[in-house]
Design a protein around this motif. Structure first.
Motif, short mmCIF file in Angstrom:
data_model
loop_
_atom_site.label_atom_id
_atom_site.label_comp_id
_atom_site.label_asym_id
_atom_site.label_seq_id
_atom_site.Cartn_x
_atom_site.Cartn_y
_atom_site.Cartn_z
N GLY A 22 0.80 -1.22 0.00
CA GLY A 22 0.00 0.00 0.00
C GLY A 22 0.83 1.26 0.00
N ALA A 23 2.06 1.17 -0.48
CA ALA A 23 2.90 2.36 -0.55
C ALA A 23 2.22 3.43 -1.39
CB ALA A 23 4.25 1.99 -1.15
N ARG A 24 2.62 4.66 -1.14
CA ARG A 24 1.97 5.77 -1.84
C ARG A 24 2.06 5.59 -3.35
NH1 ARG A 24 5.99 10.76 -0.56
NH2 ARG A 24 5.75 9.93 1.54
N TYR A 25 1.12 6.18 -4.05
CA TYR A 25 1.09 6.10 -5.51
C TYR A 25 2.17 7.00 -6.08
CZ TYR A 25 -0.61 6.82 -10.28
OH TYR A 25 -0.72 6.92 -11.64
N TYR A 26 2.90 6.49 -7.07
CA TYR A 26 3.96 7.27 -7.71
C TYR A 26 3.60 7.50 -9.17
CZ TYR A 26 6.60 5.63 -3.65
OH TYR A 26 7.03 5.34 -2.38
N PRO A 27 2.91 8.57 -9.49
CA PRO A 27 2.59 8.82 -10.90
C PRO A 27 3.83 9.24 -11.67
CG PRO A 27 1.93 10.69 -9.57
CD PRO A 27 2.41 9.64 -8.61
N ALA A 28 3.88 8.87 -12.93
CA ALA A 28 5.00 9.30 -13.76
C ALA A 28 4.99 10.82 -13.85
CB ALA A 28 4.87 8.69 -15.15
N ASP A 69 1.18 2.50 -19.61
CA ASP A 69 2.62 2.63 -19.42
C ASP A 69 2.98 2.94 -17.96
OD1 ASP A 69 3.11 2.22 -22.14
OD2 ASP A 69 2.76 4.35 -22.58
N SER A 70 2.02 2.79 -17.06
CA SER A 70 2.27 3.14 -15.65
C SER A 70 3.29 2.19 -15.03
CB SER A 70 0.96 3.08 -14.85
OG SER A 70 1.24 3.16 -13.46
N ALA A 71 4.45 2.72 -14.69
CA ALA A 71 5.49 1.91 -14.05
C ALA A 71 5.02 1.42 -12.68
CB ALA A 71 6.77 2.72 -13.91
N ASP A 72 4.18 2.23 -12.03
CA ASP A 72 3.64 1.83 -10.72
C ASP A 72 2.78 0.58 -10.86
OD1 ASP A 72 2.84 2.11 -7.94
OD2 ASP A 72 0.91 2.78 -8.75
#
Length: 592
Positions: A22-28, A69-72
């Motif tokens: 549940g780590a924070r979301y990291y948007p590109a 393409d979301s790396a997250d």
């Protein structure tokens, strides 16, 4: 290498565990995130965290339709695929997620999970190549890692160390040292990297602060001591060595179903911890009891007790009661310092069990007392031993007395050191003066040199183990040098490769000493067994051409089990016999 303690979690993959998904979301960078998308992502992560892997995978795939393409999401899906039993697809997705290495800390998380997958499957070299290929951008300036990111950094640094990328591990880990609070394990990991890079001053500085609860960690003090020693700061080394002994006065081996009872080994605290080894090696010296612990780990549960540690008495209260004890505080010279003998004896007696090689027996076995003990026994020759104190104001008188008593050559050796350390053969007055200058202010022994050169110009030394008055010849060795060393010494190994006939000859002596050296050999050795006060000890000796038994050394610390490489091993049947005698004797002492 510095031996950092194991973390409570795995040393890598921390960010791939269910607890941290549940780590924070990291948007590109440059990508906007809607509230509904964030809610859907959190729901997918919750499914994953709660073990609903198939549903989580479906949810991640739906989200990827919106952001393909979301790396997250690719990274999360990769972890879910691995949890679902599809490691190949997991690897593909994690590699795909690392096409974006600019979004940090996200790239740290994804690289950490990829390395974990590869390392856990035994693909170290591929993990190393992946780390080099997907090396992430630097951490955002001014950003303080949260709890999950902290674990990711720690895990990634550990993984990079595992695959041999120390420079990259240091580059990633060192900038975060100031934000890691009192994480002593991470600090020790960074100190290890700095030490490996030859930066001992920096490594020492990393650990030179208060770690709060981490200060209770024994290995922290051992590492501090070793680093201080490398920096030639003996005062700091001595202080940290003492703190190690205080924080770990007892070391109890793991319990197994085959062990018969607990056997306590009383050891002396290390005065100076000088190298980076496991705590076990700081408890046990490189002598016979340490061999015993390894050889009989499946037969007895060993409990090392630092007999001179101020916390040992209290620590014993929470330990299983031993059925038997072996005293390894056997250096008679050290036992005679101040009230050491009384303190150690009283402490060991307080257990109420039989103590093998009790301190009161060990103190009777100084080199000087042994010299006197064997002085008038026919057929046994023990070198004359004289104890002195090196004083420059009395230098000439001291030299003249040694010359008068011992002549040349004469053996000069320190009082407290063992295993040939601090021993030299002096051949003239100038060499003797130089030797005494180096020993200024210290006590030392002057020992008469007994020439024992064989007819072929080689020197020979035999070793006998004595277990409860029962002797057994366990070693025989030849050398070009008067101080014959064991076969673990690289120079000795080279000697035997050049002289294989002497290796064969030595092993024949061990197999059948009476046939090779005479039928009365054991008669002389048994005299030694009866006279010596110890229950387990070793003797180095040789048999002269006139039939006299020449004793070089006798003490309770010399290695009795083999330390030789396999290709130069002593006859294994003799080693097996020795182990059987030892085990039988130890078991027999329980009822006493």
């Amino acid at each position: 290498m510095i031996n950092s303690p194991p973390r409570t979690k795995k040393s890598f993959r921390l960010s791939g565990t269910l607890a941290t998904l549940g780590a924070r979301y990291y948007p590109a960078r440059g990508l906007r995130m809607s509230t509904s998308f964030q809610v859907s992502r959190e729901r997918a992560v919750a499914l994953h965290r709660n073990g609903h892997v198939d549903q989580a995978i479906s949810a991640y795939l739906e989200l990827l339709k919106q952001q393909p393409d979301s790396a997250d999401l690719l990274g999360l899906l990769g972890v879910a695929k691995e949890h679902g039993g599809a490691p190949e697809e997991a690897e593909r997705l994690l590699r795909l997620s690392l096409q974006d290495r600019t979004t940090v800390p996200l790239a740290y998380r994804n690289l950490n999970n990829l390395l974990g997958l590869l390392i856990e499957s035994g693909r170290q070299e591929e993990a190393k190549s992946a780390a080099e290929a997907y090396s992430p951008d630097v951490w955002p300036p001014g950003r303080v890692p949260d709890t999950v990111e902290h674990d990711i950094i720690v895990s990634l640094v550990s993984a990079l160390k595992d695959v041999g990328l120390a420079d990259l591990a240091l580059a990633i880990g060192l900038p975060h040292l100031s934000t890691m609070g009192k994480d002593v394990e991470f600090a020790m990991s960074i100190a290890d990297l700095l030490h490996a890079a030859g930066r001992d001053d920096d490594a020492f500085a990393v650990l030179d602060r208060d770690f709060g609860p981490g200060e209770e960690l024994p290995n922290l003090h051992a590492v501090r001591a070793a680093l201080a020693y490398k920096r030639n700061d003996l005062a700091a080394c001595r202080q940290s060595s003492h703190r190690f002994a205080v924080s770990m006065p007892i070391l109890l081996s793991e319990s197994t179903s085959s062990q018969q009872f607990v056997l306590a080994v009383f050891n002396r605290s290390p005065e100076l911890v000088t190298d980076f080894r496991e705590p076990h090696n700081h408890h046990y010296s490189s002598n016979f009891p340490s061999q015993l612990v390894k050889a009989f780990a499946d037969r007895f549960r060993f409990m090392s007790v630092l007999a001179d540690s101020p916390t040992a008495v209290d620590a014993l209260r929470g330990m299983p009661r031993p059925a038997l004890a072996l005293n390894n505080v056997v250096n008679a010279e050290q036992l005679m310092v101040e009230d050491t003998l009384q303190r150690v004896s009283a402490f060991e007696d307080s257990l109420g069990v039989k103590v093998i090689n009790h301190p009161k027996l060990a103190v009777q076995a100084t080199r000087q007392k042994n010299s006197d003990r064997f002085a008038d026994i026919p057929g046994i020759v023990f070198p004359k031993v004289y104890r002195y104190h090196s004083d420059k104001d009395q230098r000439l008188a001291l030299i003249e007395e040694i010359e008068s008593r011992c002549g040349y050559p004469v053996i000069i050796r320190t009082v407290f050191q063992q295993m040939g350390v601090g021993t030299q053969l002096v051949g003239d007055r100038q060499s003797l003066r130089e030797a005494l200058d180096k020993l200024e202010g210290f006590q030392f022994y002057a020992i008469t040199y007994l020439p024992t050169c064989q007819s072929d110009g080689k020197f020979r030394s035999l070793r006998a183990a004595f277990i409860n008055k029962q002797p057994l010849i366990i070693r025989a060795d030849y050398s070009d040098h008067w101080n014959v060393r064991a076969r673990r010494n690289p120079q000795r190994q080279d000697f035997y490769r050049k002289n294989p006939h002497l290796l064969d000859k030595a092993n024949r002596i061990v197999l059948d000493p009476e046939y090779e050296l005479g039928s009365n050999l054991y008669d002389k050795i048994k005299i030694v067994a009866e006279i010596m006060p110890l229950e387990i000890f070793g003797v180095d000796f040789d048999l002269a051409e006139d039939g006299n038994l020449i004793i070089f050394e006798t003490n309770a610390t010399m290695n009795l089990l083999s330390t030789s490489p396999k290709e130069l091993e002593y006859p294994p049947q003799i080693e097996k016999k020795l182990r059987q005698i030892l085990e039988k004797f130890l078991i027999s002492q329980i009822a006493r």
